[in-house]
Design a protein around this motif. Structure first.
Motif, PDB file in Angstrom:
ATOM      1  N   UNK A 132      23.405  28.718  22.824  1.00 23.61           N
ATOM      2  CA  UNK A 132      24.686  28.069  22.115  1.00 23.61           C
ATOM      3  C   UNK A 132      25.933  28.783  22.518  1.00 23.61           C
ATOM      4  N   UNK A 133      27.062  28.378  23.030  1.00 24.68           N
ATOM      5  CA  UNK A 133      28.095  29.165  23.675  1.00 24.68           C
ATOM      6  C   UNK A 133      28.485  29.998  22.415  1.00 24.68           C
ATOM      7  N   UNK A 134      28.578  29.772  21.270  1.00 18.77           N
ATOM      8  CA  UNK A 134      29.214  30.277  19.948  1.00 18.77           C
ATOM      9  C   UNK A 134      28.457  31.678  19.869  1.00 18.77           C
ATOM     10  N   UNK A 135      27.292  31.820  20.792  1.00 18.63           N
ATOM     11  CA  UNK A 135      26.538  33.001  20.322  1.00 18.63           C
ATOM     12  C   UNK A 135      26.502  33.947  21.594  1.00 18.63           C
ATOM     13  N   UNK A 136      27.264  33.435  22.446  1.00 20.17           N
ATOM     14  CA  UNK A 136      27.695  34.289  23.620  1.00 20.17           C
ATOM     15  C   UNK A 136      28.609  35.611  23.178  1.00 20.17           C
ATOM     16  N   UNK A 137      28.206  36.673  23.212  1.00 17.70           N
ATOM     17  CA  UNK A 137      29.026  38.011  22.982  1.00 17.70           C
ATOM     18  C   UNK A 137      29.643  38.544  23.957  1.00 17.70           C
ATOM     19  N   UNK A 138      30.772  39.419  23.809  1.00 13.48           N
ATOM     20  CA  UNK A 138      31.394  40.157  24.739  1.00 13.48           C
ATOM     21  C   UNK A 138      30.303  41.432  25.280  1.00 13.48           C
ATOM     22  N   UNK A 139      29.541  41.807  24.378  1.00 10.82           N
ATOM     23  CA  UNK A 139      28.469  42.909  24.760  1.00 10.82           C
ATOM     24  C   UNK A 139      27.723  42.320  25.950  1.00 10.82           C
ATOM     25  N   UNK A 140      27.298  40.872  25.670  1.00  2.00           N
ATOM     26  CA  UNK A 140      26.331  40.268  26.674  1.00  2.00           C
ATOM     27  C   UNK A 140      26.921  40.237  27.809  1.00  2.00           C
ATOM     28  N   UNK A 141      28.263  39.737  28.005  1.00  2.00           N
ATOM     29  CA  UNK A 141      28.880  39.786  29.221  1.00  2.00           C
ATOM     30  C   UNK A 141      29.115  41.077  29.994  1.00  2.00           C
ATOM     31  N   UNK A 142      29.552  42.096  29.289  1.00  2.00           N
ATOM     32  CA  UNK A 142      29.585  43.536  29.718  1.00  2.00           C
ATOM     33  C   UNK A 142      28.426  44.245  30.230  1.00  2.00           C
ATOM     34  N   UNK A 143      27.217  43.942  29.764  1.00  2.00           N
ATOM     35  CA  UNK A 143      25.981  44.301  30.079  1.00  2.00           C
ATOM     36  C   UNK A 143      25.472  43.624  31.638  1.00  2.00           C
ATOM     37  N   UNK A 144      26.182  42.479  31.887  1.00  2.00           N
ATOM     38  CA  UNK A 144      26.012  41.733  32.982  1.00  2.00           C
ATOM     39  C   UNK A 144      27.083  42.024  34.050  1.00  2.00           C
ATOM     40  N   UNK A 145      27.795  42.704  33.855  1.00  2.00           N
ATOM     41  CA  UNK A 145      28.878  42.933  34.884  1.00  2.00           C
ATOM     42  C   UNK A 145      28.806  43.962  35.911  1.00  2.00           C
TER      43      UNK A 145
END
Length: 154
Positions: free
Chosen positions: A141-154
């Motif tokens: 669910x898009x509303x559960x996508x967090x900045x921490x998740x994005x940063x951990x994959x950058x």
């Protein structure tokens, strides 16, 4: 004894059904998108991470998820792009989605629903985060996508 035998016969069938329903997996390559046209002929610029958002106007939280994704693309300027896939026609939802089109957000139309089928989409908002090699890093669910998740994959 009969119940046990019936259970043993039905268990593999249930497992096959569940395995068939799941079309995508974290770590595997994402299916190719089947986009017929792009809103305003605007494709988002390449970036290290791509978030594929499946959108439908019937979802009450669809526009809220697009607002969230717009904020995230601004926060990760150039490191995150978003591809919104709409199964509805451009004529019916183009005006509603046009404010979200930017350098990092593109809206593609898939009236045949082939992308929805390839990704096994059963609810919206639903999205898939991929890396530059098109490997799936996260889905849900898009509303559960967090900045921490994005940063951990950058």
């Amino acid at each position: 004894m009969k119940k046990y035998l019936l259970f043993c016969l039905l268990l593999p069938l249930a497992w096959c059904n569940a395995a068939h329903a799941q079309r995508i997996f974290i770590g595997k390559r994402a299916p190719e998108l089947r986009i017929a046209t792009w809103l305003a002929d605007s494709r988002p610029a390449p970036s290290p991470l791509t978030y594929i958002e499946f959108f439908h106007t019937s979802s009450p939280s669809g526009l809220a998820s697009l607002e969230r994704l717009r904020e995230l693309t601004e926060r990760y300027d150039g490191r995150l792009r978003v591809i919104v896939i709409a199964q509805e026609s451009q004529e019916s939802v183009g005006d509603r989605l046009a404010p979200y089109v930017s350098e990092h957000i593109g809206v593609g139309f898939d009236p045949s629903g082939q992308s929805y089928i390839a990704f096994g989409v059963e609810y919206v908002p639903f999205g898939v985060l991929t890396n530059a090699r098109n490997r799936i890093l996260w889905l849900g669910n898009t509303l559960q996508l967090t900045p921490e998740l994005i940063e951990s994959n950058l």
